[in-house]
Design a protein around this motif. Structure first.
Motif, PDB file in Angstrom:
ATOM      1  N   LYS A   1      24.770 -75.603 -52.030  1.00 59.59           N
ATOM      2  CA  LYS A   1      26.197 -75.465 -51.795  1.00 59.59           C
ATOM      3  C   LYS A   1      26.465 -74.873 -50.416  1.00 59.59           C
ATOM      4  O   LYS A   1      25.850 -73.879 -50.026  1.00 59.59           O
ATOM      5  CB  LYS A   1      26.808 -74.555 -52.872  1.00 59.59           C
ATOM      6  CG  LYS A   1      28.321 -74.500 -52.835  1.00 59.59           C
ATOM      7  CD  LYS A   1      28.854 -73.664 -53.997  1.00 59.59           C
ATOM      8  CE  LYS A   1      30.369 -73.607 -53.974  1.00 59.59           C
ATOM      9  NZ  LYS A   1      30.897 -72.805 -55.092  1.00 59.59           N
ATOM     10  N   PRO A   2      27.367 -75.461 -49.616  1.00 58.20           N
ATOM     11  CA  PRO A   2      27.664 -74.905 -48.286  1.00 58.20           C
ATOM     12  C   PRO A   2      28.365 -73.560 -48.392  1.00 58.20           C
ATOM     13  O   PRO A   2      28.965 -73.227 -49.424  1.00 58.20           O
ATOM     14  CB  PRO A   2      28.576 -75.967 -47.661  1.00 58.20           C
ATOM     15  CG  PRO A   2      29.192 -76.679 -48.830  1.00 58.20           C
ATOM     16  CD  PRO A   2      28.148 -76.672 -49.899  1.00 58.20           C
ATOM     17  N   LEU A   3      28.288 -72.794 -47.321  1.00 62.42           N
ATOM     18  CA  LEU A   3      28.936 -71.484 -47.300  1.00 62.42           C
ATOM     19  C   LEU A   3      30.445 -71.628 -47.376  1.00 62.42           C
ATOM     20  O   LEU A   3      31.028 -72.576 -46.844  1.00 62.42           O
ATOM     21  CB  LEU A   3      28.562 -70.739 -46.015  1.00 62.42           C
ATOM     22  CG  LEU A   3      27.079 -70.377 -45.828  1.00 62.42           C
ATOM     23  CD1 LEU A   3      26.883 -69.681 -44.486  1.00 62.42           C
ATOM     24  CD2 LEU A   3      26.585 -69.488 -46.947  1.00 62.42           C
ATOM     25  N   THR A   4      31.086 -70.669 -48.029  1.00 61.10           N
ATOM     26  CA  THR A   4      32.540 -70.669 -48.094  1.00 61.10           C
ATOM     27  C   THR A   4      33.104 -70.158 -46.776  1.00 61.10           C
ATOM     28  O   THR A   4      32.379 -69.673 -45.903  1.00 61.10           O
ATOM     29  CB  THR A   4      33.029 -69.770 -49.241  1.00 61.10           C
ATOM     30  OG1 THR A   4      32.623 -68.412 -48.973  1.00 61.10           O
ATOM     31  CG2 THR A   4      32.437 -70.221 -50.565  1.00 61.10           C
ATOM     32  N   ARG A   5      34.412 -70.271 -46.655  1.00 55.55           N
ATOM     33  CA  ARG A   5      35.049 -69.839 -45.412  1.00 55.55           C
ATOM     34  C   ARG A   5      34.837 -68.339 -45.176  1.00 55.55           C
ATOM     35  O   ARG A   5      34.533 -67.912 -44.066  1.00 55.55           O
ATOM     36  CB  ARG A   5      36.548 -70.145 -45.466  1.00 55.55           C
ATOM     37  CG  ARG A   5      37.306 -69.673 -44.236  1.00 55.55           C
ATOM     38  CD  ARG A   5      38.777 -70.011 -44.297  1.00 55.55           C
ATOM     39  NE  ARG A   5      38.990 -71.440 -44.331  1.00 55.55           N
ATOM     40  CZ  ARG A   5      40.201 -71.997 -44.296  1.00 55.55           C
ATOM     41  NH1 ARG A   5      41.279 -71.232 -44.226  1.00 55.55           N
ATOM     42  NH2 ARG A   5      40.331 -73.308 -44.323  1.00 55.55           N
ATOM     43  N   SER A   6      34.990 -67.513 -46.225  1.00 55.93           N
ATOM     44  CA  SER A   6      34.802 -66.074 -46.071  1.00 55.93           C
ATOM     45  C   SER A   6      33.357 -65.741 -45.706  1.00 55.93           C
ATOM     46  O   SER A   6      33.097 -64.841 -44.901  1.00 55.93           O
ATOM     47  CB  SER A   6      35.201 -65.346 -47.355  1.00 55.93           C
ATOM     48  OG  SER A   6      34.432 -65.819 -48.453  1.00 55.93           O
ATOM     49  N   GLN A   7      32.398 -66.496 -46.284  1.00 54.04           N
ATOM     50  CA  GLN A   7      30.992 -66.264 -45.952  1.00 54.04           C
ATOM     51  C   GLN A   7      30.699 -66.645 -44.505  1.00 54.04           C
ATOM     52  O   GLN A   7      29.934 -65.961 -43.820  1.00 54.04           O
ATOM     53  CB  GLN A   7      30.100 -67.059 -46.908  1.00 54.04           C
ATOM     54  CG  GLN A   7      30.091 -66.512 -48.334  1.00 54.04           C
ATOM     55  CD  GLN A   7      29.385 -67.444 -49.303  1.00 54.04           C
ATOM     56  OE1 GLN A   7      29.292 -68.644 -49.070  1.00 54.04           O
ATOM     57  NE2 GLN A   7      28.892 -66.896 -50.415  1.00 54.04           N
ATOM     58  N   ARG A   8      31.310 -67.721 -44.050  1.00 49.22           N
ATOM     59  CA  ARG A   8      31.100 -68.125 -42.666  1.00 49.22           C
ATOM     60  C   ARG A   8      31.675 -67.092 -41.698  1.00 49.22           C
ATOM     61  O   ARG A   8      31.120 -66.828 -40.631  1.00 49.22           O
ATOM     62  CB  ARG A   8      31.737 -69.496 -42.406  1.00 49.22           C
ATOM     63  CG  ARG A   8      31.016 -70.638 -43.104  1.00 49.22           C
ATOM     64  CD  ARG A   8      31.356 -71.976 -42.449  1.00 49.22           C
ATOM     65  NE  ARG A   8      32.768 -72.287 -42.522  1.00 49.22           N
ATOM     66  CZ  ARG A   8      33.325 -72.979 -43.502  1.00 49.22           C
ATOM     67  NH1 ARG A   8      32.576 -73.417 -44.501  1.00 49.22           N
ATOM     68  NH2 ARG A   8      34.623 -73.244 -43.488  1.00 49.22           N
ATOM     69  N   LYS A   9      32.802 -66.489 -42.091  1.00 52.82           N
ATOM     70  CA  LYS A   9      33.383 -65.437 -41.241  1.00 52.82           C
ATOM     71  C   LYS A   9      32.456 -64.227 -41.157  1.00 52.82           C
ATOM     72  O   LYS A   9      32.271 -63.635 -40.083  1.00 52.82           O
ATOM     73  CB  LYS A   9      34.750 -65.025 -41.793  1.00 52.82           C
ATOM     74  CG  LYS A   9      35.849 -66.055 -41.569  1.00 52.82           C
ATOM     75  CD  LYS A   9      37.179 -65.543 -42.104  1.00 52.82           C
ATOM     76  CE  LYS A   9      38.291 -66.549 -41.856  1.00 52.82           C
ATOM     77  NZ  LYS A   9      39.599 -66.063 -42.381  1.00 52.82           N
ATOM     78  N   LEU A  10      31.871 -63.846 -42.296  1.00 55.25           N
ATOM     79  CA  LEU A  10      30.942 -62.713 -42.288  1.00 55.25           C
ATOM     80  C   LEU A  10      29.721 -63.011 -41.425  1.00 55.25           C
ATOM     81  O   LEU A  10      29.251 -62.150 -40.669  1.00 55.25           O
ATOM     82  CB  LEU A  10      30.514 -62.387 -43.725  1.00 55.25           C
ATOM     83  CG  LEU A  10      31.573 -61.754 -44.636  1.00 55.25           C
ATOM     84  CD1 LEU A  10      31.043 -61.638 -46.055  1.00 55.25           C
ATOM     85  CD2 LEU A  10      31.971 -60.383 -44.112  1.00 55.25           C
ATOM     86  N   MET A  11      29.211 -64.247 -41.531  1.00 57.81           N
ATOM     87  CA  MET A  11      28.056 -64.610 -40.724  1.00 57.81           C
ATOM     88  C   MET A  11      28.403 -64.611 -39.241  1.00 57.81           C
ATOM     89  O   MET A  11      27.582 -64.220 -38.392  1.00 57.81           O
ATOM     90  CB  MET A  11      27.540 -65.992 -41.142  1.00 57.81           C
ATOM     91  CG  MET A  11      26.895 -66.022 -42.521  1.00 57.81           C
ATOM     92  SD  MET A  11      25.515 -64.847 -42.677  1.00 57.81           S
ATOM     93  CE  MET A  11      24.387 -65.478 -41.443  1.00 57.81           C
ATOM     94  N   ALA A  12      29.626 -65.030 -38.917  1.00 56.65           N
ATOM     95  CA  ALA A  12      30.052 -65.012 -37.514  1.00 56.65           C
ATOM     96  C   ALA A  12      30.106 -63.578 -36.987  1.00 56.65           C
ATOM     97  O   ALA A  12      29.737 -63.307 -35.835  1.00 56.65           O
ATOM     98  CB  ALA A  12      31.411 -65.689 -37.371  1.00 56.65           C
ATOM     99  N   GLN A  13      30.560 -62.653 -37.842  1.00 57.83           N
ATOM    100  CA  GLN A  13      30.599 -61.251 -37.420  1.00 57.83           C
ATOM    101  C   GLN A  13      29.191 -60.703 -37.202  1.00 57.83           C
ATOM    102  O   GLN A  13      28.947 -59.955 -36.255  1.00 57.83           O
ATOM    103  CB  GLN A  13      31.322 -60.418 -38.489  1.00 57.83           C
ATOM    104  CG  GLN A  13      32.801 -60.752 -38.639  1.00 57.83           C
ATOM    105  CD  GLN A  13      33.443 -59.983 -39.781  1.00 57.83           C
ATOM    106  OE1 GLN A  13      32.826 -59.114 -40.387  1.00 57.83           O
ATOM    107  NE2 GLN A  13      34.690 -60.324 -40.082  1.00 57.83           N
ATOM    108  N   VAL A  14      28.250 -61.106 -38.054  1.00 58.58           N
ATOM    109  CA  VAL A  14      26.866 -60.642 -37.899  1.00 58.58           C
ATOM    110  C   VAL A  14      26.264 -61.164 -36.595  1.00 58.58           C
ATOM    111  O   VAL A  14      25.611 -60.431 -35.845  1.00 58.58           O
ATOM    112  CB  VAL A  14      26.023 -61.084 -39.106  1.00 58.58           C
ATOM    113  CG1 VAL A  14      24.540 -60.809 -38.861  1.00 58.58           C
ATOM    114  CG2 VAL A  14      26.487 -60.358 -40.363  1.00 58.58           C
ATOM    115  N   HIS A  15      26.500 -62.435 -36.315  1.00 55.19           N
ATOM    116  CA  HIS A  15      25.929 -63.040 -35.104  1.00 55.19           C
ATOM    117  C   HIS A  15      26.525 -62.440 -33.834  1.00 55.19           C
ATOM    118  O   HIS A  15      25.859 -62.380 -32.796  1.00 55.19           O
ATOM    119  CB  HIS A  15      26.151 -64.554 -35.121  1.00 55.19           C
ATOM    120  CG  HIS A  15      25.243 -65.285 -36.062  1.00 55.19           C
ATOM    121  ND1 HIS A  15      23.864 -65.267 -35.930  1.00 55.19           N
ATOM    122  CD2 HIS A  15      25.505 -66.029 -37.168  1.00 55.19           C
ATOM    123  CE1 HIS A  15      23.322 -65.983 -36.901  1.00 55.19           C
ATOM    124  NE2 HIS A  15      24.303 -66.447 -37.681  1.00 55.19           N
TER     125      HIS A  15
END
Length: 597
Positions: free
Chosen positions: A490-504
Motif C-alpha cells: 500500500k502506498p504512503l498516505t498524504r500525512s505519512q508523506r508529509k512526515l517523511m518530507a519533514q524527516v528528509h
C-alpha cells in the motif's frame, strides 16, 4: 364548525376522522413492510388475531401511507462512508419492479419541453396525493393525482448529490423512430436483455406473443425466437414484446455506492437504456470517476455523444487503457494492471474540473466480472474491474443485485399498486433501508474505535463523509491493529508523506523520533534505503512497538536485541527457545506464546 383531531403526542394518528391508528401500529406496519410483509397481510393478521372487524384493506393502506407522508423524512439518500459525492458507483435496473400503465395513453411532451423537471415539486405532489386522501369526502376527486407523462416525471436524487432541484429526464426521446448512433446503442442493449428473457418463456407463451405481434406461430421454439428477434428491430414491435414479457412500466433504475446505499432512483415509463442512467449522472453535481454498469460501452458512448464538447467519459472513451492489440491481449490474459491511486487518496495536484473527493478528472465506465461476457467487442476487455488493483476484490460490484434480491420479495404487493403509490412507497422503503445501513455502519465504527465518548467526536465533513475529530493525543489503539497482507504494497498516505518530507529536510544529527527510551536520529532512518545495513536502533524501535501491540492483545512475545541477533543467530535453529542469547536482560520462559526476532 369543522374540527379535525390531530395530536400525535397522545399516540394517535387521525387518517380521515373515522379511522385512527395508534403510532405503535404505524411503526409496526412500517417494520413489517421492511421485512417484506404487505400492509394487506398485516391487516388480515390483526383482524384474525383480535376477532374485531377492521376498516377495508384499501382504507387501511391509505391510512398508513398518510402517516408516512406526514412523517418528516429527509430522504437524504447519502452514505456516511462515501459522502454526498461517491467516486465509485454501481448502477443497475430492477426490471421486475413495475406498475400497471397503458403506454398508449402517454402522449409526447410539447416541443418546448427541454427535459428538465422540478423533482421537489413532483415528489411533493406525490406526498400531497397521499395526504389529501384523508381529507376527501366520498365522490371527491383528488386534486393532486398524477398520471404517468414524460414532461412531469422525475427521478429522486439526494439534495446534496444533485446539482439542483431541476433534474433531467429525456425518456421521451426513446420513442423517436430515427436510429441515431446513440439510439442504436440503446436498442442493441435492450434487445439482448429481452432476448434472454424470451428464452425463459414456455413455448405456448412464445406462440401467443408471436400471434399478438403478427408473426408466424409455427415451428420450434428456436424458430419462434428467431422471428421475434427480427421483429424487434421495429421499435413499435419491440415495445409490444417488452410489455408482454416485463410488464407495463420499464422497472426502476438505481445508482448505489459500493456500501449498498441508494443515491438515485428513477422509475421508467419505457424500456431501460443507457439514456436513463446518463440522465441521472448529468443531474449529479459531480459525476463519479468510476461507473460500474453491465452495459458500460453503451453508457460511455451515449454520454459522450450527448455532450461531445465535454466528453464525460475520458480518457480512452471510458476504458482503462488505449485499445491497442497489446493492451487487449494483456487484458484478456489477466496481465494488464492499471493503478488508480487517487481512488484511495486524493491527488496532491488536482486536475481541472476534478471530482472533489479524488482530485481526478478521469471518468471510466467499467463492467464487473459477472457481466464481462455481455459484450462481443474485444475492446471492452479494457473495462474489466480486475485490471485496477484499487478496485479488484475491494469494491462490492454486486451491491445493486443484493438490493434487488431483497426488493423482489416486495413485488407481490408493490406491483399491484398505482404508479404514484408504487413510487411513493418504494422511495420510502429505500430511504429506511439507507438509514438502517448507515446506522449499522455508525455503530460498527464506534465499536471499532474503542474510545470513551469523551475522547472522540464523530462529525461529517464538507462532502458528507463521517470523520473523527480527535481530542486525545493518541488515536491509534494498539489492541485494534491486526495483521494484514493488504498493507504490504500500500502506498504512503498524504500525512505519512508529509512526515517523511519533514524527516528528509532535517539535519543528520537531529532527533526525529522517540520510541520508549530509544532516540531515532535522521541519519538512522536513511539506512532504511539499504536493508542489508539497517541501523539497529530502528529495528529495536519496531520490535518495541510490536511488543506493545502484542501485549495489548494478551500475547506474550520477547523482542531480542537486534545487535545480538546479527552477531549470534545461527543459520538453522531446531527450536527458537534453545538458542536465545544468554546475555538477555530479561528472564526467558518456555511458556511464552510466541518468540519474535
Amino acid at each position: 364548525m369543522f374540527y379535525r383531531y390531530q395530536d400525535w403526542m397522545h399516540g394517535l394518528h387521525n387518517f380521515n376522522d373515522k379511522v385512527l391508528l395508534s403510532i405503535f401500529l404505524c411503526i409496526f406496519i412500517r417494520n413489517s413492510v421492511q421485512d417484506h410483509v404487505s400492509v394487506g397481510r398485516v391487516h388480515s393478521i390483526l383482524q384474525k388475531t383480535t376477532h374485531v372487524p377492521y376498516p377495508k384493506e384499501t382504507e387501511f393502506l391509505h391510512a398508513y401511507l398518510h402517516f408516512e407522508a406526514l412523517t418528516h423524512h429527509d430522504y437524504a439518500f447519502s452514505c456516511l462512508k462515501c459522502g454526498h459525492h461517491p467516486p465509485v458507483v454501481v448502477m443497475d435496473l430492477h426490471k421486475k419492479g413495475v406498475f400497471n400503465m397503458a403506454v398508449s395513453d402517454i402522449s409526447e411532451p410539447p416541443e418546448t419541453f427541454n427535459g428538465e423537471v422540478n423533482s421537489e415539486e413532483f415528489w411533493e405532489t406525490l406526498s400531497m396525493e397521499r395526504i389529501a386522501t384523508g381529507l376527501l369526502r366520498i365522490g371527491d376527486t383528488n386534486p393532486y393525482t398524477l398520471k404517468p407523462n414524460y414532461e412531469n416525471w422525475a427521478p429522486w436524487i439526494g439534495r446534496h448529490t444533485r446539482r439542483s432541484p431541476s433534474l433531467i429526464n429525456t425518456e421521451w426521446k426513446k420513442v423517436q423512430t430515427t436510429n441515431t448512433l446513440d439510439n442504436i446503442a440503446e436498442i442493441d442493449m435492450t434487445e439482448e436483455r429481452l432476448s434472454d428473457e424470451l428464452m425463459n418463456l414456455k413455448v405456448a407463451d412464445i406462440r401467443k406473443l408471436c400471434k399478438a405481434c403478427g408473426v408466424g406461430t409455427e415451428g420450434s421454439k428456436t424458430d419462434l425466437l428467431s422471428r421475434l428477434r427480427k421483429e424487434m428491430q421495429n421499435r413499435t414491435a419491440y415495445d409490444k414484446i417488452f410489455q408482454k414479457v416485463w410488464g407495463a412500466s420499464g422497472g426502476w433504475a438505481a445508482i448505489l455506492c459500493p456500501c449498498g446505499i441508494v443515491y438515485s432512483v428513477k422509475f421508467l415509463l419505457r424500456a431501460e437504456s443507457p439514456r436513463d442512467f446518463t440522465d441521472m449522472l448529468f443531474s449529479w453535481k459531480h459525476i463519479p470517476n468510476i461507473c460500474i454498469y453491465d452495459f458500460a460501452r453503451g453508457l460511455a458512448t451515449h454520454s459522450n455523444l450527448r455532450r461531445p464538447e465535454a466528453m464525460p467519459f475520458t480518457p480512452f472513451e471510458g476504458r482503462l487503457a488505449e485499445s491497442t492489440e497489446n493492451n487487449i491481449t494483456a487484458a484478456e490474459s489477466g496481465t494488464l494492471t492499471i493503478s488508480l491511486p487517487w481512488i484511495k487518496e486524493k491527488k496532491m495536484d488536482e486536475d481541472d474540473n476534478c471530482h472533489p473527493v479524488t482530485g481526478s478528472s478521469e471518468h471510466y465506465a467499467l463492467s464487473d466480472k459477472f457481466h464481462e461476457a455481455n459484450s462481443k467487442d474485444k475492446r471492452d476487455t479494457l473495462r474489466k474491474i480486475q485490471i485496477v488493483p484499487e478496485l479488484a476484490g475491494r469494491v462490492n460490484t454486486q451491491a445493486a443485485e443484493q438490493l434487488f434480491a431483497g426488493m423482489r420479495k416486495n413485488n407481490y404487493f408493490l406491483n399491484m399498486m398505482s404508479p404514484t403509490t408504487h413510487m411513493f412507497l418504494v422511495r420510502n422503503i429505500l430511504h429506511l433501508q439507507n438509514k438502517e445501513k448507515n446506522g449499522s455502519m455508525l455503530s460498527k465504527i464506534q465499536k471499532n474505535l474503542g474510545h470513551p465518548k469523551t475522547t472522540i467526536n464523530l462529525q461529517t465533513d464538507l462532502f458528507g463523509r463521517l470523520v473523527v475529530e480527535n481530542r486525545a493525543p493518541e488515536m491509534t489503539r494498539l489492541h485494534l491493529i491486526k495483521p494484514s497482507k493488504a498493507c504490504w504494497g500500500k502506498p504512503l498516505t498524504r500525512s505519512q508523506r508529509k512526515l517523511m518530507a519533514q524527516v528528509h529536510s532535517a539535519n543528520a544529527d537531529d532527533e526525529v523520533a522517540l520510541v520508549g527510551s530509544i532516540v531515532i536520529k535522521q541519519k538512522d532512518l536513511i539506512t532504511l534505503t539499504n536493508l542489508c545495513e539497517v541501523e539497529g536502533n530502528v529495528l529495536n524501535s519496531c520490535f518495541c512497538v510490536l511488543q506493545q501491540i502484542a501485549l495489548s492483545q494478551n500475547v506474550d512475545i520477547y523482542p531480542v536485541d537486534s545487535h545480538t541477533i546479527v552477531t549470534w543467530l545461527p543459520p538453522i535453529c531446531a527450536h527458537p527457545m534453545d538458542h536465545l542469547p544468554r546475555n538477555c536482560s530479561e528472564p526467558v520462559s518456555r511458556d511464552m506464546d510466541r518468540i519474535l526476532f
